[in-house]
Design an enzyme around this catalytic site. Structure first.
Site, mmCIF file in Angstrom:
data_model
loop_
_atom_site.group_PDB
_atom_site.id
_atom_site.type_symbol
_atom_site.label_atom_id
_atom_site.label_comp_id
_atom_site.label_asym_id
_atom_site.label_seq_id
_atom_site.Cartn_x
_atom_site.Cartn_y
_atom_site.Cartn_z
ATOM 1 N N CYS A 354 0.848 -1.195 0.000
ATOM 2 C CA CYS A 354 0.000 0.000 0.000
ATOM 3 C C CYS A 354 0.880 1.239 0.000
ATOM 4 C CB CYS A 354 -0.917 -0.002 1.221
ATOM 5 S SG CYS A 354 -2.050 1.397 1.297
ATOM 6 N N HIS A 396 -9.117 -3.764 -2.592
ATOM 7 C CA HIS A 396 -8.132 -3.027 -1.800
ATOM 8 C C HIS A 396 -8.520 -1.547 -1.720
ATOM 9 C CE1 HIS A 396 -3.846 -2.293 -0.445
ATOM 10 N NE2 HIS A 396 -4.242 -1.067 -0.764
ATOM 11 N N GLU A 397 -8.885 -0.964 -2.861
ATOM 12 C CA GLU A 397 -9.193 0.470 -2.884
ATOM 13 C C GLU A 397 -10.534 0.783 -2.215
ATOM 14 O OE1 GLU A 397 -6.786 2.250 -3.476
ATOM 15 O OE2 GLU A 397 -5.552 0.742 -4.488
ATOM 16 N N HIS A 400 -10.308 1.048 1.491
ATOM 17 C CA HIS A 400 -9.866 2.360 1.978
ATOM 18 C C HIS A 400 -11.062 3.266 2.265
ATOM 19 C CE1 HIS A 400 -5.513 2.418 1.934
ATOM 20 N NE2 HIS A 400 -5.458 1.895 0.714
#
Length: 436
Positions: A354, A396-397, A400
């Site tokens: 990351c 993953h994004e 966030h």
């Protein structure tokens, strides 16, 4: 002889009298005992009836409030599909409580594949049907900051009725710190209720942790919903405008240059990375500038990436860039207000890093296939299925956007159980205690 005869006559008459008196006393005593038994029985029956009525009344009140909530997935027409066990005071239990101290927040997985932050508050212990039972009480790390919910305790659990009589994903109980008195708390499973996910898709319902997976049946509280599953629509509420602080950050410095990627090594920046993001207006005048400066950050030659989310540049808004390795030319594409609405049970393990967590890598399990909804910069809605490595980047994004870092996923998966089904490409199935 006369005196003796008289004495015998009196004696003969005396004993029947004594026996008669004793019998009367016994009958009187029996009447008293029966009166006591009937009185106690009437109290027990009265208590049971009063308790039953109180539970039924509480359910009616909760249902009335539930149907009025703006976010509720149900309406009046769905009430025939709601079912409950008959109230049973056996499942109204006084438990001892061991308070836990210096507990750190952890991520409790949710039904949509994300997670929410909770803190372990205490352990409740009791006996049920001769079996020792222990359940963990939790406090929401997000709700704790609100004065209204500061004392709220959350008790999610599964039991052996899940999947047959009750919802397969478990049930919840709401308690309060104020309920703990003299080291004990009253837990009434007759108040157990289903999460929204029992009725509709599109909600983020905490999955009961392993610590609260019971190996006994709790036939009390709400049963399985038998109506048609709902589909939660995207809220028809315009996103909040960008704050002045957000606008100032987007326009800060040289606007032709990248926005700095914040790091989890800085406490104030970690707070941003761990916060829940909000939708952004696709037609906001500053969105193109924010998107461009995010693009410059993810394509920076010193630290290039395959994706970036707005929180990583200090803006808690739902905006991400993802490199599409599944498309010709492998372009980076912008996604406004993305939501993952479905995830496959098949998982893929792969190495992740990351931009906001320097010098850290880890083997993370991700869903192999996802269904994604999002908007473009014109506000048009889109939906597509994505799989493989590109699906990993999307997960993953979007994590966030929920304040979830890949290191949180590693900690979550360390506590899980997974079955390897193909050693060559590292495909797994999660062995979750959700009873179907």
């Amino acid at each position: 002889m006369r005196i003796l005869h008289l004495w015998l006559s009196v004696s003969v008459m005396r004993y029947p009298l004594i026996l008669l008196l004793n019998m009367e006393r016994m009958l009187l005593l029996r009447k008293v005992l029966w009166s006591v038994i009937l009185f106690v029985g009437s109290i027990v029956i009265s208590y049971a009836q009063t308790y039953r009525d109180s539970v039924l009344m509480l359910r009616q009140d909760k249902m009335a409030g539930f149907l009025k909530e703006p976010s509720t997935p149900l309406n009046e027409a769905d009430t025939p599909y709601l079912h409950y066990y008959e109230p049973d005071s056996t499942y109204r239990i006084r438990a001892s409580v061991e308070l836990l101290h210096d507990e750190q927040p952890f991520r409790m997985p949710t039904s949509d594949g994300t997670s929410k932050a909770y803190v372990r508050y205490g352990k409740a212990r009791f006996q049920l049907h001769g079996e020792p039972v222990e359940l963990t009480l939790y406090r929401s790390a997000d709700l704790f900051v609100s004065p209204i919910y500061r004392n709220h305790l959350f008790l999610p659990f599964t039991d052996m009725t899940n999947g047959s009589d009750t919802y397969g994903g478990g049930r919840y109980l709401d308690l309060s710190v104020a309920d703990i008195r003299d080291g004990h708390i009253l837990i009434d499973f007759n108040d157990a209720y289903n999460p929204y996910c029992a009725y509709s898709s599109g909600y983020r319902c905490p999955v009961p942790p392993k610590a609260n997976n019971l190996s006994i049946a709790i036939p009390a509280g709400e049963k399985k919903y038998t109506g048609p599953m709902k589909q939660r629509p995207r809220p028809n509420v315009p996103p909040k405008p960008l704050t002045e602080a957000e606008r100032n950050l987007i326009r800060s410095g040289d606007t032709t240059q990248l926005l700095r990627v914040i790091q989890d090594t800085v406490p104030d920046e970690t707070r941003i990375l761990k916060s829940l993001s909000e939708d952004i207006d696709p037609k906001d005048a500053l969105l193109p500038l924010l998107a461009q400066r995010m693009y410059l950050a993810v394509t920076d030659s010193t630290h290039p990436g395959v994706g970036i989310a707005a929180p990583q540049v200090g803006i808690n808004r739902n905006l991400i860039w993802v490199q599409r390795f599944d498309k010709a030319g492998e372009p980076l594409e912008l996604y406004v207000n993305p939501k993952i609405t479905w995830r496959s049970k098949l998982l893929r393990k792969g190495v992740e890093g990351c931009l906001s967590i320097p010098d850290t890598m880890g083997q993370v399990l991700r869903n192999y296939t996802i269904r994604l909804t999002y908007q473009d910069t014109d506000g048009e809605e889109h939906e597509e299925m994505v799989e493989g490595f590109t699906a990993v980047i999307f997960q993953h994004e979007t994590d966030h956007l929920y304040g979830i870092l890949f290191t949180d996923r590693l900690a979550e998966q360390a506590a899980g159980t997974y079955q390897l089904i193909n050693g060559e490409v590292d495909l797994y199935l999660e062995k979750r205690l959700r009873r179907q």
